[in-house]
Design a protein around this motif. Structure first.
Motif, PDB file in Angstrom:
ATOM      1  N   ALA A 185       0.838  -1.206   0.000  1.00  0.00           N
ATOM      2  CA  ALA A 185       0.000   0.000   0.000  1.00  0.00           C
ATOM      3  C   ALA A 185       0.872   1.256   0.000  1.00  0.00           C
ATOM      4  CB  ALA A 185      -0.920  -0.001   1.213  1.00  0.00           C
ATOM      5  N   GLY A 186       1.907   1.233   0.800  1.00  0.00           N
ATOM      6  CA  GLY A 186       2.800   2.398   0.857  1.00  0.00           C
ATOM      7  C   GLY A 186       3.500   2.627  -0.467  1.00  0.00           C
ATOM      8  N   THR A 187       3.985   1.538  -1.048  1.00  0.00           N
ATOM      9  CA  THR A 187       4.652   1.634  -2.348  1.00  0.00           C
ATOM     10  C   THR A 187       3.682   2.148  -3.400  1.00  0.00           C
ATOM     11  OG1 THR A 187       6.080  -0.211  -1.746  1.00  0.00           O
ATOM     12  CG2 THR A 187       5.932   0.302  -4.088  1.00  0.00           C
ATOM     13  N   ALA A 188       2.455   1.640  -3.355  1.00  0.00           N
ATOM     14  CA  ALA A 188       1.450   2.069  -4.330  1.00  0.00           C
ATOM     15  C   ALA A 188       1.192   3.571  -4.208  1.00  0.00           C
ATOM     16  CB  ALA A 188       0.154   1.295  -4.117  1.00  0.00           C
ATOM     17  N   ALA A 189       1.082   4.054  -2.979  1.00  0.00           N
ATOM     18  CA  ALA A 189       0.783   5.479  -2.770  1.00  0.00           C
ATOM     19  C   ALA A 189       1.903   6.358  -3.335  1.00  0.00           C
ATOM     20  CB  ALA A 189       0.589   5.758  -1.278  1.00  0.00           C
ATOM     21  N   HIS A 190       3.138   6.067  -2.948  1.00  0.00           N
ATOM     22  CA  HIS A 190       4.248   6.888  -3.453  1.00  0.00           C
ATOM     23  C   HIS A 190       4.378   6.763  -4.969  1.00  0.00           C
ATOM     24  CE1 HIS A 190       6.195   6.564   0.766  1.00  0.00           C
ATOM     25  NE2 HIS A 190       5.616   7.739   0.624  1.00  0.00           N
ATOM     26  N   SER A 191       4.141   5.558  -5.466  1.00  0.00           N
ATOM     27  CA  SER A 191       4.396   5.315  -6.877  1.00  0.00           C
ATOM     28  C   SER A 191       3.285   5.851  -7.765  1.00  0.00           C
ATOM     29  CB  SER A 191       4.608   3.821  -7.118  1.00  0.00           C
ATOM     30  OG  SER A 191       5.684   3.387  -6.311  1.00  0.00           O
ATOM     31  N   ASP A 192       2.065   5.826  -7.269  1.00  0.00           N
ATOM     32  CA  ASP A 192       0.988   6.413  -8.062  1.00  0.00           C
ATOM     33  C   ASP A 192       1.177   7.931  -8.138  1.00  0.00           C
ATOM     34  OD1 ASP A 192      -1.046   5.359  -9.610  1.00  0.00           O
ATOM     35  OD2 ASP A 192      -2.603   6.085  -8.252  1.00  0.00           O
ATOM     36  N   HIS A 193       1.672   8.492  -7.071  1.00  0.00           N
ATOM     37  CA  HIS A 193       2.082   9.903  -7.071  1.00  0.00           C
ATOM     38  C   HIS A 193       3.167  10.100  -8.136  1.00  0.00           C
ATOM     39  CE1 HIS A 193       4.343  13.172  -4.412  1.00  0.00           C
ATOM     40  NE2 HIS A 193       4.532  13.383  -5.684  1.00  0.00           N
ATOM     41  N   GLY A 194       4.165   9.208  -8.110  1.00  0.00           N
ATOM     42  CA  GLY A 194       5.261   9.293  -9.081  1.00  0.00           C
ATOM     43  C   GLY A 194       4.749   9.210 -10.513  1.00  0.00           C
ATOM     44  N   ARG A 195       3.790   8.320 -10.733  1.00  0.00           N
ATOM     45  CA  ARG A 195       3.246   8.138 -12.080  1.00  0.00           C
ATOM     46  C   ARG A 195       2.576   9.434 -12.577  1.00  0.00           C
ATOM     47  NH1 ARG A 195       1.250   3.113 -13.283  1.00  0.00           N
ATOM     48  NH2 ARG A 195       0.659   2.943 -11.093  1.00  0.00           N
ATOM     49  N   GLU A 196       1.785  10.063 -11.699  1.00  0.00           N
ATOM     50  CA  GLU A 196       1.135  11.333 -12.067  1.00  0.00           C
ATOM     51  C   GLU A 196       2.186  12.357 -12.476  1.00  0.00           C
ATOM     52  OE1 GLU A 196      -2.088  12.419 -12.083  1.00  0.00           O
ATOM     53  OE2 GLU A 196      -3.021  10.582 -11.323  1.00  0.00           O
ATOM     54  N   VAL A 197       3.279  12.371 -11.724  1.00  0.00           N
ATOM     55  CA  VAL A 197       4.346  13.336 -12.003  1.00  0.00           C
ATOM     56  C   VAL A 197       4.953  13.070 -13.381  1.00  0.00           C
ATOM     57  CG1 VAL A 197       6.641  14.138 -11.283  1.00  0.00           C
ATOM     58  CG2 VAL A 197       4.865  13.772  -9.571  1.00  0.00           C
ATOM     59  N   VAL A 198       5.250  11.802 -13.673  1.00  0.00           N
ATOM     60  CA  VAL A 198       5.860  11.492 -14.971  1.00  0.00           C
ATOM     61  C   VAL A 198       4.909  11.882 -16.099  1.00  0.00           C
ATOM     62  CG1 VAL A 198       6.951   9.728 -16.403  1.00  0.00           C
ATOM     63  CG2 VAL A 198       7.011   9.497 -13.949  1.00  0.00           C
ATOM     64  N   GLN A 199       3.638  11.531 -15.949  1.00  0.00           N
ATOM     65  CA  GLN A 199       2.693  11.831 -17.025  1.00  0.00           C
ATOM     66  C   GLN A 199       2.579  13.339 -17.263  1.00  0.00           C
ATOM     67  OE1 GLN A 199      -0.589   9.457 -15.539  1.00  0.00           O
ATOM     68  NE2 GLN A 199      -0.201   7.866 -17.073  1.00  0.00           N
ATOM     69  N   THR A 200       2.526  14.087 -16.178  1.00  0.00           N
ATOM     70  CA  THR A 200       2.445  15.544 -16.327  1.00  0.00           C
ATOM     71  C   THR A 200       3.740  16.092 -16.913  1.00  0.00           C
ATOM     72  OG1 THR A 200       1.005  15.586 -14.403  1.00  0.00           O
ATOM     73  CG2 THR A 200       1.923  17.692 -15.076  1.00  0.00           C
ATOM     74  N   PHE A 201       4.847  15.510 -16.496  1.00  0.00           N
ATOM     75  CA  PHE A 201       6.174  15.914 -16.980  1.00  0.00           C
ATOM     76  C   PHE A 201       6.237  15.787 -18.511  1.00  0.00           C
ATOM     77  CE2 PHE A 201      10.617  14.821 -17.963  1.00  0.00           C
ATOM     78  CZ  PHE A 201      11.326  15.770 -17.249  1.00  0.00           C
ATOM     79  N   ILE A 202       5.741  14.668 -19.007  1.00  0.00           N
ATOM     80  CA  ILE A 202       5.767  14.441 -20.463  1.00  0.00           C
ATOM     81  C   ILE A 202       4.856  15.457 -21.167  1.00  0.00           C
ATOM     82  CG2 ILE A 202       5.191  12.784 -22.301  1.00  0.00           C
ATOM     83  CD1 ILE A 202       5.993  10.543 -20.277  1.00  0.00           C
ATOM     84  N   LEU A 203       3.666  15.657 -20.608  1.00  0.00           N
ATOM     85  CA  LEU A 203       2.740  16.632 -21.208  1.00  0.00           C
ATOM     86  C   LEU A 203       3.340  18.036 -21.181  1.00  0.00           C
ATOM     87  CD1 LEU A 203      -0.719  15.498 -19.761  1.00  0.00           C
ATOM     88  CD2 LEU A 203       0.070  15.287 -22.124  1.00  0.00           C
ATOM     89  N   ALA A 204       3.996  18.365 -20.073  1.00  0.00           N
ATOM     90  CA  ALA A 204       4.616  19.692 -19.952  1.00  0.00           C
ATOM     91  C   ALA A 204       5.679  19.874 -21.026  1.00  0.00           C
ATOM     92  CB  ALA A 204       5.231  19.863 -18.566  1.00  0.00           C
ATOM     93  N   ALA A 205       6.495  18.817 -21.218  1.00  0.00           N
ATOM     94  CA  ALA A 205       7.564  18.906 -22.212  1.00  0.00           C
ATOM     95  C   ALA A 205       6.987  19.024 -23.622  1.00  0.00           C
ATOM     96  CB  ALA A 205       8.468  17.686 -22.099  1.00  0.00           C
ATOM     97  N   LYS A 206       5.815  18.464 -23.805  1.00  0.00           N
ATOM     98  CA  LYS A 206       5.177  18.555 -25.123  1.00  0.00           C
ATOM     99  C   LYS A 206       4.416  19.870 -25.294  1.00  0.00           C
ATOM    100  CE  LYS A 206       4.630  13.630 -26.092  1.00  0.00           C
ATOM    101  NZ  LYS A 206       3.718  12.470 -26.021  1.00  0.00           N
ATOM    102  N   GLY A 207       4.413  20.680 -24.250  1.00  0.00           N
ATOM    103  CA  GLY A 207       3.753  21.984 -24.320  1.00  0.00           C
ATOM    104  C   GLY A 207       2.240  21.905 -24.212  1.00  0.00           C
ATOM    105  N   GLU A 208       1.755  20.828 -23.599  1.00  0.00           N
ATOM    106  CA  GLU A 208       0.296  20.671 -23.518  1.00  0.00           C
ATOM    107  C   GLU A 208      -0.281  21.066 -22.161  1.00  0.00           C
ATOM    108  OE1 GLU A 208      -0.757  16.705 -24.860  1.00  0.00           O
ATOM    109  OE2 GLU A 208       0.688  16.870 -26.502  1.00  0.00           O
ATOM    110  N   THR A 209       0.565  21.587 -21.299  1.00  0.00           N
ATOM    111  CA  THR A 209       0.079  21.937 -19.956  1.00  0.00           C
ATOM    112  C   THR A 209       0.541  23.334 -19.567  1.00  0.00           C
ATOM    113  OG1 THR A 209       2.050  20.877 -19.102  1.00  0.00           O
ATOM    114  CG2 THR A 209       0.037  19.577 -19.025  1.00  0.00           C
ATOM    115  N   PRO A 210      -0.237  24.351 -19.902  1.00  0.00           N
ATOM    116  CA  PRO A 210       0.179  25.710 -19.546  1.00  0.00           C
ATOM    117  C   PRO A 210       0.425  25.829 -18.042  1.00  0.00           C
ATOM    118  CG  PRO A 210      -2.057  25.667 -20.497  1.00  0.00           C
ATOM    119  CD  PRO A 210      -1.547  24.280 -20.526  1.00  0.00           C
TER     120      PRO A 210
END
Ligand code: NFS
Length: 650
Positions: free
Chosen positions: A92-117
């Protein structure tokens, strides 16, 4: 009345106010809730419908418990049950930190693509360094293109079926070889979590050693996966922290301003709220509504994230989330995920405060939901801030405790490197040298939560004071860091006041506090990085387990803390927890965790509720490591005569 409930000077008057006004808080609920004697020691199994099986087995020895004692309906022994529960906490602990991590990576990619002002790639130096680690050549690449490559590569860590996590390579060579030999290098983050859930379901893995084997692998997927990825990409997107001064405790709320508290964990949201609060139109709107400004502060790890990067003040730690509302001065508490109590809307009803949920994953009855999506994050943030401003005129009587204190935060791994080594020679050499020469005895990470079962903040502060008194440099994250900040321990001045002579001398020379704030709980990965750097620098052995270091969570309560503790144990550290330990119902399994495990990874767990004893358990451990390294004796001072001087070679 409240002294034994909390030592926090701002919390005490709020607790009195709650009592006088008949407002129920987490402290009241905790007092009323009798601790389950089975669950608290790990011996209640509800993994199937033949139970729940509560097997508090009497018996002096493991043999009596395991082979003669009471078992669950399926025959599961107390050791198996305790290990299953423990492993599920790791998952459960790993899932919590890692799901947070996943959100960050996904946003990171969108940001780099210029899709997230609103989001951008801020720290190019770190981006390039991480790219190199991943085997991506950063030369002559546009930063956004490079970031897309980095993000997409790290995203594969989540769903990979075979192979190894990318950042495992950050561990010392010897440690990686040991993990390989043991077969505990995580393949993919999601896979390790799923495998724990499978193994611990009815009738699968029934050997506590084997269950914890997967527990180790899963926890490493947290430390070197979800958490480390979150830290790395958050730094690149929002800036790698550098030391800064700010303030902490409920006194940071302002009577004449719109108070917005951000609470939860993912900086994706809070970064945008901070940005929105500086919007001239919104500031103007606040003025028109009679407010002198918009005041943002934080609770829990979200607080740590925006403190580390922007110096935004911290309103409090986990047990202060309800108390902040009781000030009557909070227009909106904006929450995302994790550590958000469902008690909040009940208390908010007594005041004008609005609780605003923002995550599609975390909704609460009795609150307002503004769903947050990366592509229009800034707009949503502005809408939320506007709503809070509108709420300002509905305030009733305000009661803000006049308690806030300075702190220094912002100690990323990169900063420690730079601060201790100097701008021309960034390195961990001075830290290692000061450990070798004995000015610094060792390093201890004091992390984790608050727990109403024990006096709020007391164990953190007592433990850390005892450690620094004994020349142990303390590094902190999470609510533990906030607790010690409130006690004034996160200032350079604290060195003179509380630290032993060796540590004080180092702190005064470098100008750092004796207690370093490394960030949120996912930033415990910074401690792993720091330990890797200490090993790589040389002179302190060639593996984590050689280092004179230890870790503790004296007031833990979250499953996330167990996952963190386990990845440090898997990395060869001594980890001590307070309050209760969810495995002590099984003699065999707790002996395995507290003792036998050291022979496997060099790391082990310990349980101690007395903070002073806890400190000395770690100090003794550090002393043993110093003996093993041969650095326990202070070097003899030799007076050189001319002959000896001539013999010196430079
Ligand atoms: Ni950590 Fe952060 Fe605090 Fe505990 Fe909760 S905020 S992730 S779990 S309570 S330290």
């Amino acid at each position: 009345m409240s002294e034994n409930i909390s030592i926090c000077p701002a919390s005490l008057p709020m607790l009195d106010k709650a009592k006088n006004e008949g407002i129920e808080t987490v402290f009241d609920r905790s007092k009323e809730m009798k601790t389950c004697p089975f669950g608290s020691v790990g011996t209640c199994c509800r993994n199937c419908a033949m139970g729940p099986c509560r097997v508090n087995v009497k018996g002096e020895t493991e043999e009596e418990q395991e082979y003669g004692g009471k078992v669950g309906v399926c025959g599961a022994t107390v050791g198996t049950i305790a290990a299953r529960n423990f492993a599920r906490m790791i998952a459960a602990g790993t899932a919590a930190h890692s799901d947070h991590g996943r959100e960050v990576v996904q946003t990171f990619i969108l940001a780099a693509k210029g899709e997230t002002p609103g989001y951008e790639i801020k720290d190019e130096v770190k981006l390039k360094a991480v790219a190199k680690e991943l085997g991506i050549d950063p030369q002559n690449k546009d930063k956004n293109k490079l970031a897309v490559e980095v993000g997409e590569k790290l995203l594969t860590d989540f769903g990979r079926q075979e192979g190894e996590l990318t950042f495992i390579k950050r561990a010392p060579k010897k440690r990686q070889e040991l993990w390989k030999k043991l077969g505990i290098i995580p393949r993919g983050i999601d896979r390790e979590v799923v495998e724990i859930m499978h193994r611990t379901s009815i009738g699968v893995d029934q050997d506590y050693r084997s269950i914890l084997h997967q527990g180790n692998r899963c926890s490493l997927a947290d430390g070197y996966g979800g958490s480390m990825i979150a830290t790395a990409l958050q730094d690149i997107m929002f800036g790698t922290p550098i030391p800064l001064r700010s303030k902490v405790n409920l006194g940071v709320l302002k009577e004449d301003q719109v108070n917005i508290i951000v609470h939860g964990h993912e900086p994706l949201l809070s970064e945008m709220i901070v940005l929105a609060s500086k919007d001239p139109d919104l500031l103007d709107f606040a003025g028109k509504n009679g407010a002198a400004g918009i005041n943002i502060s934080g609770i829990c790890c979200t607080a740590n994230e925006i403190l580390m990067r922007h110096g935004i003040p911290v309103a409090g730690n986990f047990l202060q989330q309800e108390l902040a509302i009781i000030t009557g001065a909070v227009e909106a508490m904006i929450v995302d995920v994790q550590c958000v109590m469902q008690g909040l809307p009940r208390i908010a009803k007594c005041f004008h405060t609005e609780i605003i949920t923002t995550s599609e994953k975390a909704k609460m009855p009795g609150t307002i939901h503004f769903e947050f999506h990366a592509h229009n994050a800034l707009k949503i943030a502005k809408d939320i801030v506007k709503r809070a401003i509108n709420n300002f005129s509905k305030r009733g009587k305000v009661n803000i405790p006049d308690e806030s204190i300075d702190l220094i935060a912002g100690f990323s791994h990169e900063t420690i490197n730079y601060m201790l080594g100097g701008s021309f020679r960034a390195s961990y050499r001075p830290l290692n040298d000061n450990i070798i020469n004995g000015r610094i005895r060792g390093v201890v990470g004091v992390v984790g939560c608050n727990n109403p079962k024990t006096t709020h903040d007391f164990s953190h502060v007592t433990l850390v004071k005892e450690l620094i008194k004994n020349d142990v440099l303390v590094v902190q994250t999470g609510c533990a860091a906030i607790a010690c900040a409130k006690a004034g321990l996160l200032t350079p001045e604290a060195a003179k006041k509380y630290a032993g002579p060796g540590l004080a001398e180092v702190c005064e020379t470098v100008g750092i506090p004796p207690v370093l704030h490394l960030g949120s709980c996912v930033d415990n990965s910074r401690i792993l990085e720091a330990c890797s750097a200490m090993v790589a620098e040389g002179g302190l052995g060639d593996d984590y387990s050689d280092l004179p270091v230890a870790g503790a969570a004296p007031e833990w309560m979250s499953e996330k803390a167990i996952a963190i503790g386990q990845y440090f144990v898997a990395s060869g550290a001594l980890v001590v927890f307070g309050v209760t330990f969810p495995a002590t119902g099984s003699k065999g399994f707790s002996k395995y965790l507290f003792d036998e495990h050291e022979k496997i990874t060099g790391g082990k767990w310990a349980f101690e509720t007395d903070s002073i004893k806890m400190a000395h358990l770690m100090i003794d451990h550090i002393n043993k490591k110093r003996v093993a390294l041969g650095i326990d004796k202070k070097p003899q001072r030799v007076l050189y005569d001319m002959e000896l001087r001539r013999e010196l070679k430079f």
